[in-house]
Write a protein that holds these residues in place. Structure first.
Motif, PDB file in Angstrom:
ATOM      1  N   MET A   1       4.068   1.291 -14.225  1.00  0.00           N
ATOM      2  CA  MET A   1       3.802   1.929 -12.854  1.00  0.00           C
ATOM      3  C   MET A   1       4.630   1.613 -11.667  1.00  0.00           C
ATOM      4  N   GLU A   2       5.506   2.909 -10.549  1.00  0.00           N
ATOM      5  CA  GLU A   2       6.147   2.031  -9.453  1.00  0.00           C
ATOM      6  C   GLU A   2       5.610   1.784  -8.386  1.00  0.00           C
ATOM      7  N   LYS A   3       5.718   1.284  -7.625  1.00  0.00           N
ATOM      8  CA  LYS A   3       4.627   0.811  -6.728  1.00  0.00           C
ATOM      9  C   LYS A   3       5.117   1.752  -5.707  1.00  0.00           C
ATOM     10  N   ILE A   4       3.724   1.338  -4.571  1.00  0.00           N
ATOM     11  CA  ILE A   4       4.654   2.909  -3.015  1.00  0.00           C
ATOM     12  C   ILE A   4       4.091   2.075  -2.490  1.00  0.00           C
ATOM     13  N   GLN A   5       5.254   2.770  -1.204  1.00  0.00           N
ATOM     14  CA  GLN A   5       4.966   1.321   0.380  1.00  0.00           C
ATOM     15  C   GLN A   5       4.773   2.049   1.682  1.00  0.00           C
TER      16      GLN A   5
ATOM     17  N   ALA B   1       5.277  -2.440  -2.209  1.00  0.00           N
ATOM     18  CA  ALA B   1       6.135  -2.654  -3.067  1.00  0.00           C
ATOM     19  C   ALA B   1       7.509  -3.600  -2.349  1.00  0.00           C
TER      20      ALA B   1
ATOM     21  N   PRO C   1      -0.974   3.072  -7.581  1.00  0.00           N
ATOM     22  CA  PRO C   1       0.109   2.691  -7.437  1.00  0.00           C
ATOM     23  C   PRO C   1       0.139   1.753  -5.568  1.00  0.00           C
ATOM     24  N   TYR C   2      -1.093   1.661  -5.307  1.00  0.00           N
ATOM     25  CA  TYR C   2      -1.105   2.083  -3.923  1.00  0.00           C
ATOM     26  C   TYR C   2      -1.201   0.603  -3.307  1.00  0.00           C
TER      27      TYR C   2
ATOM     28  N   ASP D   1      -1.089  -6.976  -0.996  1.00  0.00           N
ATOM     29  CA  ASP D   1      -0.043  -6.458  -0.210  1.00  0.00           C
ATOM     30  C   ASP D   1      -0.320  -7.089   1.218  1.00  0.00           C
TER      31      ASP D   1
END
Length: 348
Positions: free
Chosen positions: A1-5, A15, A191-192, A225
């Motif tokens: 899963m691509e993480k969101i920045q 991210a 992804p957040y 994060d």
């Protein structure tokens, strides 16, 4: 899963961005002078994002002047009244903390999301284990962590259904293990970016212990994060503790990493007093260095050879070393002054 920045002001979150340290003001937000002064104190302590409680329209409108007089990203903490979120955005706030499920109906959520999207304002969904929805409280088939995750996913869906993805999520609890379990579960599902914290952690000693366990365990697994160490204390202590946790995990190098041995029968100096004096002497040194205070010259330099600078005590004298190598031997009464002279001559 691509993480969101996302970005709150100029601070990148998620991210791969550095883990940021947050805190919250304790002043009445509509007392602009006191609030601005506390924000600046937090910023001087290293805080990177500051949250403010917005209780009413006066607080929401005061944000405009507060924003004009400060230069750090500010987050408005909103509950129940969607109009406060709208006013906070109009006042120039950098982000919102709210739960879309408790600010009114779908029409109110759409208004807030439309405004936030237009102004590129992220929204943190803040789930608290002590204030979940009634239908979750009555569900005895779910653990507390599962209830928190369910609540978060429900609130996230409300924003996603409105085509909004500038989202940050927190799942805080005063129960450390429930908090850890909740973050581990949701980390795999969304992804957040995640904002970590143990809520209502307590006063200075107990609060730092709980927060270090909860936040530290997750960060060591690559989860999280941005963080807040919630303490019943001057919020500056939250910032200090936050960076201490990040330094211990080698995630951030801001400020001094203090090292000292636990003392033993070989120690011929008041090591406890000396260690406290060293920390006090260099507490405002904002350099990524490690400073060691050791109890004896037998093993001290070797045990602290990875420290940038160190001192070791002996009978009536002390030894100053650098990267494990002896630099000089001085009388005990001159030890701290000579040590300080060496460090600042190197770093300035």
């Amino acid at each position: 899963m691509e993480k969101i920045q996302i970005k709150i002001g100029d601070v990148k979150i998620g991210a791969g961005a550095p883990v940021s340290v947050q805190s919250m003001t304790t002043t009445p937000t509509d007392d602009v002078k006191k609030t601005v002064n506390q924000i600046k104190e937090l910023q001087n302590a290293g805080c990177e994002i500051v949250r403010l409680a917005v209780l009413n329209r006066n607080c929401a409108e005061a944000l405009k002047e507060i924003k004009q007089k400060t230069d750090i990203p500010l987050v408005a903490d909103i509950h129940f009244d969607f109009r406060l979120a709208i006013t906070a955005i109009d006042s120039g706030i950098d982000a919102l903390r709210l739960n879309p499920g408790n600010i009114g109906g779908k029409a109110h959520v759409r208004e807030v999301v439309k405004k936030a999207k237009k102004n590129n304002i992220p929204i943190r969904i803040g789930i608290n284990g002590g204030s979940l929805e009634k239908y979750l409280y009555s569900n005895n088939d779910l653990s507390l962590s599962d209830k928190m995750v369910k609540s978060a996913l429900d609130h996230i869906k409300i924003l996603e259904d409105n085509d909004f993805n500038l989202i940050k999520v927190s799942l805080k609890s005063s129960n450390v293990m429930s908090m850890i379990e909740a973050y581990r579960k949701i980390h795999k599902l969304i992804p957040y970016p995640l904002h970590l914290g143990v809520t209502e952690a307590g006063t200075l000693r107990g609060g730092i212990i709980k927060s270090s366990i909860g936040i530290g365990a997750l960060l060591s697994e690559g989860i999280g994060d941005t963080i807040r160490v919630s303490l019943t204390e001057n919020p500056i202590e939250e910032v200090k503790a936050g960076f201490d946790i990040l330094r211990a995990l080698d995630l951030r190098k801001k400020g001094v990493n203090f090292v000292s041995c636990p003392t033993c029968g070989r120690c011929k100096i008041n090591l406890i007093e000396l260690a406290h004096k060293v920390e006090e002497r260099f507490k405002n040194l904002d350099k990524p260095v490690t400073i060691a205070t050791m109890g004896c010259p037998v093993n001290g330099p070797n045990e602290a050879k990875d420290a940038d600078y160190g001192i070791a005590g002996a009978i009536g004298e002390g030894y100053i070393f650098k990267k494990g190598e002896l630099v000089k031997k001085v009388k005990e009464e001159n030890l701290l002054d000579e040590f300080e002279k060496l460090i600042y001559s190197d770093l300035n």
